[in-house]
Design an enzyme around this catalytic site. Structure first.
Site, PDB file in Angstrom:
ATOM      1  CE  LYS A 163      39.030  38.753  41.850  1.00 28.37           C
ATOM      2  NZ  LYS A 163      39.300  37.711  42.435  1.00 28.37           N
ATOM      3  CG  HIS A 187      41.190  36.880  37.174  1.00 27.74           C
ATOM      4  ND1 HIS A 187      40.499  35.903  37.921  1.00 27.74           N
ATOM      5  CD2 HIS A 187      41.805  37.693  37.845  1.00 27.74           C
ATOM      6  CE1 HIS A 187      40.667  36.331  38.993  1.00 27.74           C
ATOM      7  NE2 HIS A 187      41.494  37.121  39.149  1.00 27.74           N
ATOM      8  CD  GLU A 211      45.939  37.601  40.125  1.00 25.84           C
ATOM      9  OE1 GLU A 211      45.699  38.178  40.893  1.00 25.84           O
ATOM     10  OE2 GLU A 211      44.945  37.130  39.255  1.00 25.84           O
ATOM     11  CB  SER A 264      45.846  36.883  49.676  1.00 25.74           C
ATOM     12  OG  SER A 264      44.964  35.970  49.466  1.00 25.74           O
TER      13      SER A 264
HETATM   14  P1  PGA Z   1      42.646  38.856  45.970  1.00 27.83           P
HETATM   15  O1  PGA Z   1      42.195  38.619  44.562  1.00 27.83           O
HETATM   16  O2  PGA Z   1      43.465  39.958  46.179  1.00 27.83           O
HETATM   17  O3  PGA Z   1      41.255  39.120  46.673  1.00 27.83           O
HETATM   18  O4  PGA Z   1      43.220  37.439  46.596  1.00 27.83           O
HETATM   19  C1  PGA Z   1      43.476  38.777  43.679  1.00 27.83           C
HETATM   20  C2  PGA Z   1      42.846  38.446  42.354  1.00 27.83           C
HETATM   21  O5  PGA Z   1      41.994  37.778  41.911  1.00 27.83           O
HETATM   22  O6  PGA Z   1      43.244  39.216  41.251  1.00 27.83           O
END
Ligand code: PGA
Length: 252
Positions: free
Chosen positions: A13, A97, A167, A212
């Protein structure tokens, strides 16, 4: 048909804040790759770090971008084109995303980006997922639409360059991942959507889980959830934990 390799993608990110930190994370991951045999690992840093990290790629370790624009070049202020990326050894691109969809990306826009990216010979990691679940299963139709829109008009022979990252938005940046049982249901559902759409060509399309994922749940999510790997946010910035996740997946 040979099953594609397992895949673990680190989505950094808008992190880290400095190039020094970016180099540190990348080199720690790279150092641990010697023992990784069967798993492909992709690190997706912010655009600005791609040139400096371009030499990081090695066996089973790839570089990915977090987005790409579908026009080759021209008057598109602030955009980075799909044509500009391969010179920095970028071979994967995350598209659609949920954080970008929230900023206004539509299914149609994502589809144009997917086609541009796979035409260029890179792999598109397309993110799909519902924000909430309802009792009538309407979210299932929503996910089906997101998937079919993303791969619309992608030539059959390029479908193996598409990866679907499921996701559920409620599990991103949350305390807990989705349960492996629920994930298994979703992976069966997504597999069926793909099979109905393109028959045997669907075997080449990997399905990942994101939301997560960490070193504690990586094993059950992949094994019991029956997915080809993980898209990892926060934990991909903690090399020690990310490396542990890679090693866990490599034993499966
Ligand atoms: P996270 O993010 O593993 O911190 O939950 C996953 C993502 O947004 O791709």
């Amino acid at each position: 048909m040979k099953r594609p390799k397992k895949l673990i993608v680190g989505n950094w990110k808008m992190n880290p804040l400095t190039v020094e930190e970016a180099k540190k994370i990348a080199s720690q991951v790279k150092r641990s790759m010697g023992t990784v045999k069967k798993t492909e690992v992709v690190m997706c840093p912010p655009f600005i770090y791609l040139p400096i990290l371009s030499k990081t790629v090695s066996k089973n370790l790839y570089l990915g971008a977090q987005d790409a624009f579908y026009e080759e070049f021209g008057s598109f202020t602030g955009e980075v084109s799909f044509r500009e990326l391969p010179q920095f050894n970028v071979s994967f691109v995350i598209l659609g995303h949920s954080e970008r969809r929230k900023m206004g990306e539509t299914d149609q826009l994502i589809n144009r980006k997917v086609r541009a990216v796979v035409d260029q010979g890179m792999s598109a990691i397309v993110c799909v997922g519902e924000s909430t679940r309802d009792n009538h299963g309407e979210y299932l139709g929503f996910i089906k639409d997101q998937i079919l829109w993303a791969i619309r008009d992608v030539p059959k022979k390029l479908l193996s360059n598409v990866i679907i990252a499921y996701e559920p938005i409620w599990a991103i940046g949350a305390k807990e991942a989705m349960s492996p049982t629920d994930l298994h249901e979703m992976s069966i559902y997504i597999t069926k959507i793909l099979k109905d759409y393109c028959g045997d060509a669907s075997y080449g399309i990997r399905i990942l889980y994101g939301g997560s994922a960490d070193k504690v749940n990586a094993d059950v999510l992949v094994r019991e959830g029956n997915v080809s790997g993980l898209l990892v946010g926060r934990q991909s910035l903690v090399p020690k934990d990310f490396i542990e996740m890679i090693k866990i997946i490599d034993t499966l």
